[in-house]
Scaffold this motif. Structure first.
Motif, PDB file in Angstrom:
ATOM      1  N   LEU A 163       0.830  -1.210   0.000  1.00 60.20           N
ATOM      2  CA  LEU A 163       0.000   0.000   0.000  1.00 60.20           C
ATOM      3  C   LEU A 163       0.866   1.262   0.000  1.00 60.20           C
ATOM      4  CD1 LEU A 163      -2.991   0.689  -0.095  1.00 60.20           C
ATOM      5  CD2 LEU A 163      -2.896   1.095   2.363  1.00 60.20           C
ATOM      6  N   ALA A 164       1.992   1.222   0.727  1.00 61.59           N
ATOM      7  CA  ALA A 164       2.874   2.401   0.772  1.00 61.59           C
ATOM      8  C   ALA A 164       3.413   2.713  -0.631  1.00 61.59           C
ATOM      9  CB  ALA A 164       4.027   2.156   1.732  1.00 61.59           C
ATOM     10  N   GLY A 165       3.678   1.677  -1.406  1.00 61.26           N
ATOM     11  CA  GLY A 165       4.193   1.887  -2.768  1.00 61.26           C
ATOM     12  C   GLY A 165       3.208   2.642  -3.639  1.00 61.26           C
ATOM     13  N   VAL A 166       1.913   2.359  -3.480  1.00 61.97           N
ATOM     14  CA  VAL A 166       0.915   3.093  -4.291  1.00 61.97           C
ATOM     15  C   VAL A 166       0.746   4.509  -3.750  1.00 61.97           C
ATOM     16  CG1 VAL A 166      -1.108   2.489  -5.644  1.00 61.97           C
ATOM     17  CG2 VAL A 166      -0.498   1.057  -3.756  1.00 61.97           C
ATOM     18  N   ALA A 167       0.767   4.635  -2.413  1.00 58.93           N
ATOM     19  CA  ALA A 167       0.607   5.965  -1.811  1.00 58.93           C
ATOM     20  C   ALA A 167       1.742   6.886  -2.255  1.00 58.93           C
ATOM     21  CB  ALA A 167       0.581   5.847  -0.288  1.00 58.93           C
ATOM     22  N   ALA A 168       2.927   6.303  -2.476  1.00 58.66           N
ATOM     23  CA  ALA A 168       4.090   7.118  -2.853  1.00 58.66           C
ATOM     24  C   ALA A 168       3.923   7.751  -4.235  1.00 58.66           C
ATOM     25  CB  ALA A 168       5.357   6.270  -2.801  1.00 58.66           C
ATOM     26  N   HIS A 169       2.944   7.290  -5.023  1.00 61.01           N
ATOM     27  CA  HIS A 169       2.697   7.935  -6.327  1.00 61.01           C
ATOM     28  C   HIS A 169       2.275   9.401  -6.147  1.00 61.01           C
ATOM     29  CE1 HIS A 169       2.648   4.631  -9.472  1.00 61.01           C
ATOM     30  NE2 HIS A 169       2.863   3.955  -8.348  1.00 61.01           N
ATOM     31  N   ALA A 170       1.874   9.768  -4.931  1.00 60.92           N
ATOM     32  CA  ALA A 170       1.490  11.163  -4.688  1.00 60.92           C
ATOM     33  C   ALA A 170       2.721  12.076  -4.706  1.00 60.92           C
ATOM     34  CB  ALA A 170       0.767  11.291  -3.354  1.00 60.92           C
ATOM     35  N   VAL A 171       3.916  11.503  -4.622  1.00 60.40           N
ATOM     36  CA  VAL A 171       5.184  12.240  -4.647  1.00 60.40           C
ATOM     37  C   VAL A 171       5.157  13.439  -3.685  1.00 60.40           C
ATOM     38  CG1 VAL A 171       7.069  13.003  -6.123  1.00 60.40           C
ATOM     39  CG2 VAL A 171       5.162  11.786  -7.147  1.00 60.40           C
ATOM     40  N   GLY A 172       5.220  13.127  -2.410  1.00 59.60           N
ATOM     41  CA  GLY A 172       5.215  14.202  -1.411  1.00 59.60           C
ATOM     42  C   GLY A 172       5.258  13.607  -0.028  1.00 59.60           C
ATOM     43  N   SER A 224      -1.677  11.571  -0.058  1.00 58.82           N
ATOM     44  CA  SER A 224      -1.088  10.248  -0.317  1.00 58.82           C
ATOM     45  C   SER A 224      -2.143   9.162  -0.074  1.00 58.82           C
ATOM     46  CB  SER A 224       0.170  10.008   0.526  1.00 58.82           C
ATOM     47  OG  SER A 224      -0.141   9.822   1.891  1.00 58.82           O
ATOM     48  N   ALA A 225      -3.025   9.393   0.916  1.00 58.31           N
ATOM     49  CA  ALA A 225      -4.076   8.400   1.183  1.00 58.31           C
ATOM     50  C   ALA A 225      -5.083   8.373   0.030  1.00 58.31           C
ATOM     51  CB  ALA A 225      -4.782   8.736   2.492  1.00 58.31           C
ATOM     52  N   ALA A 226      -5.440   9.536  -0.494  1.00 59.57           N
ATOM     53  CA  ALA A 226      -6.404   9.571  -1.606  1.00 59.57           C
ATOM     54  C   ALA A 226      -5.819   8.883  -2.838  1.00 59.57           C
ATOM     55  CB  ALA A 226      -6.777  11.020  -1.929  1.00 59.57           C
ATOM     56  N   VAL A 227      -4.527   9.128  -3.090  1.00 58.40           N
ATOM     57  CA  VAL A 227      -3.882   8.496  -4.248  1.00 58.40           C
ATOM     58  C   VAL A 227      -3.814   6.980  -4.042  1.00 58.40           C
ATOM     59  CG1 VAL A 227      -1.654   8.286  -5.451  1.00 58.40           C
ATOM     60  CG2 VAL A 227      -2.609  10.554  -4.975  1.00 58.40           C
ATOM     61  N   ALA A 228      -3.523   6.564  -2.795  1.00 58.71           N
ATOM     62  CA  ALA A 228      -3.453   5.118  -2.512  1.00 58.71           C
ATOM     63  C   ALA A 228      -4.799   4.453  -2.774  1.00 58.71           C
ATOM     64  CB  ALA A 228      -3.018   4.879  -1.072  1.00 58.71           C
ATOM     65  N   MET A 229      -5.887   5.132  -2.390  1.00 51.21           N
ATOM     66  CA  MET A 229      -7.213   4.540  -2.591  1.00 51.21           C
ATOM     67  C   MET A 229      -7.576   4.536  -4.087  1.00 51.21           C
ATOM     68  SD  MET A 229      -7.971   3.526   0.296  1.00 51.21           S
ATOM     69  CE  MET A 229      -6.425   3.604   1.170  1.00 51.21           C
ATOM     70  N   LEU A 230      -7.243   5.640  -4.769  1.00 47.72           N
ATOM     71  CA  LEU A 230      -7.584   5.742  -6.198  1.00 47.72           C
ATOM     72  C   LEU A 230      -6.825   4.682  -7.006  1.00 47.72           C
ATOM     73  CD1 LEU A 230      -8.902   7.222  -8.608  1.00 47.72           C
ATOM     74  CD2 LEU A 230      -6.949   8.777  -8.624  1.00 47.72           C
TER      75      LEU A 230
END
Ligand code: FAD
Length: 497
Positions: A184-193, A200-206
């Motif tokens: 999950l942290a790997g997807v959240a990191a797509h928020a780059v910040g 980061s949580a919204a990006v992880a869910m999306l």
């Protein structure tokens, strides 16, 4: 005065041909407007370019490579890439995350398989993702909106909100195993910040839930196929492209009633200069930029020899170690301190699209998260990171090219200091993007609109910034309240517009 289109002054000019410039042009041309598009590079596409970088037949995606949002966004659903011959190839494993000692976690398209493989965390993962995947369209349309309207699907909003809140804090939404946490942290990191945060949580869910719904596809042949399909539609509806033409002053477009700018705040300041009111100019100057991306492309002679073979089946691979490691790297990077080993995203496109390999060679696409303006050549950073989880990778490298974050803005002025998100994705800047305005696409200049990823809903290839900006212009200038049909002529009945 701008060039005529078909002997007449154009109804609209678009500056920049990234996915948002193109989606704006598609929308306007479909509404019957004569559009002209200006692009500073010789080829169109912005973040959608695919080129042969080395002396071989192998093509590399210069920017974007993987397209969860092009498979899911309202613009692309209406535009219908598959009906236009763009095959969106789906890996069985959208993303994987290797860990130490050959361990790895993977998100499969199948939620059941993912849960099964996650063991004790399987039920937790299912409870997190299944309710979102069941209302995927509502979740996507809520997050990929202009952030000004009521949620189109209130049930989706009610499912999304508590999940985002829970995962926005350090203690919220934890799992029992390192595998599930890292995944999950790997997807959240797509928020780059900064992590964890609401963004980061919204990006992880999306992104997390689309792995189990519309997928994380790669277009067969590379990202440029998406731009080509959009350009073909624009040309078929009378649009004209002027490539190799950097617009330097809005005065060049005098006489065109609607101008849409697929550019960031800095380029807009340069184009408009003193025409902008001082207060608005100051607001644009205050717009903050996020960490940078440092891109490394490799031409290799074999698939990446991942220690864990499961990783070799994934469309996208996240390299960052445990959740705590990822959080530490991302926070250090956001604070402007280079992390020892940065978070790296890797794609071996031929895993999903065998046509990308030619003559025993294949591309490897990767980028590292680094501080804004970082000048280091990323090839060594990325090579070392891959080698850590795939010993022997170095021996397969035939050629490589790195673009330091600091150099990205020379290639594309929208990527200030290498910020490929066109502006930090903080909570404030998700809404006030790029300034506080009721309609974020309008500017104080009559007829001039912003439509790049520096407007809501922000970065990624979804086309929504351009589409929504074009709809705003059509409403204001032509009183059009119903979006034009975007479907290919022969598939109108299949469109979900
Ligand atoms: C390394 C990298 C990897 C990425 N990976 C992914 C991914 O896998 N999936 C994903 O969905 N997204 C990815 N992205 C992000 C995605 O590419 C961007 O969010 C998206 O391209 C933004 O689209 P845009 O239309 O706003 O701007 P851009 O794509 O940046 O296009 C802007 C265009 O405007 C042109 N331009 C600017 N100023 C002028 C001017 N004055 N005159 C004429 N032309 C001008 C530029 O040359 C450029 O062509 C990645 C980006 C990068 C750089």
């Amino acid at each position: 005065m701008t060039d005529p289109v078909g002997g007449a002054t154009p109804d609209a000019a678009i500056v920049g041909t990234g996915p948002n410039g193109l989606s704006a042009a598609v929308t306007l041309a479909r509404a019957g407007l004569r559009v002209v598009l200006y692009e500073k590079e010789e080829t169109i596409g912005g973040g959608l370019r695919t080129e042969s970088l080395f002396d071989s037949d192998v093509a590399h995606d210069v920017c974007s490579a993987v397209h969860p949002m092009a498979a899911a966004s309202a613009f692309f659903r209406r535009f219908d890439l598959p009906a236009r011959g763009v095959r969106l190839l789906q890996p069985d494993i959208p993303y994987a995350h290797p860990l130490s000692r050959g361990r790895a976690a993977a998100a499969w398209r199948s939620l059941e398989t993912t849960a099964e493989r996650l063991g004790v965390d399987g039920t937790r993962w299912t409870k997190l993702m299944a309710p979102l995947a069941d209302r995927s369209r509502g979740v996507v349309d809520l997050l990929l909106s202009g952030q000004r309207s009521l949620p189109p699907d209130p049930v989706a909003a009610l499912r999304l909100a508590p999940r985002v809140l829970a995962h926005a804090t350090a203690r919220g939404g934890r799992f029992a195993t390192e595998e599930a946490e890292a995944l999950l942290a790997g997807v959240a990191a797509h928020a780059v910040g900064r992590m964890p945060s609401l963004t980061s949580a919204a990006v992880a869910m999306l992104l997390g839930h689309t792995a189990h719904s519309t997928g994380w596809p790669l277009p067969e042949g590379g990202s440029a196929r998406i731009a080509e399909a959009m350009a073909a539609d624009i040309a078929a509806h009378g649009g004209v492209f002027r490539t190799g033409h950097r617009v330097r002053d809005l005065a060049e477009l005098g006489g065109v009633p609607i101008v849409l700018l697929d550019v960031g705040p800095r380029e807009f300041l340069a184009l408009a200069g003193r025409r902008l009111p001082a207060r608005y100019r100051r607001a644009l100057e205050r717009f903050r930029y996020g960490p940078g991306a440092a891109k490394a492309d490799f031409l290799v002679s074999a698939p990446i020899p991942w220690r864990n073979p499961l990783v070799g089946r994934a469309g996208t691979v996240h390299l960052g170690g445990t959740r705590d490691d990822v959080v530490r790297q991302e926070n250090a990077t956001a604070a402007g301190h280079p992390a020892g080993a940065p978070f790296v995203l890797v794609v071996d496109p031929a895993v999903t699209d065998p046509s990308r390999a030619a003559g025993g060679r294949r591309p490897v696409w990767a980028y590292a998260h680094v501080p804004n303006g970082d000048t280091r050549d990323p090839v060594e950073l990325v090579r070392r990171r891959i080698e850590e989880y795939a010993p022997g990778f170095t021996d397969t490298i035939v050629a490589s090219r790195g673009i330091p974050a600091a150099d990205y803005e020379t290639y594309n002025p929208n990527y200030t200091g290498g910020d490929i998100g066109a502006g930090a994705m903080t909570l404030r800047q998700s809404v006030a993007r790029p300034t506080v305005r009721w309609n974020p696409y309008t500017t104080p200049l009559r007829g001039v609109y912003l439509c790049s990823a520096a407007t809501p809903p922000g970065p990624s290839v979804h086309g929504m910034c351009g589409h929504l900006a074009a709809l705003a212009a059509l409403r204001r200038h032509h009183g059009l309240r119903t979006p034009p049909d975007l479907s290919p002529a022969d598939t109108r009945s299949r469109s979900d517009a």
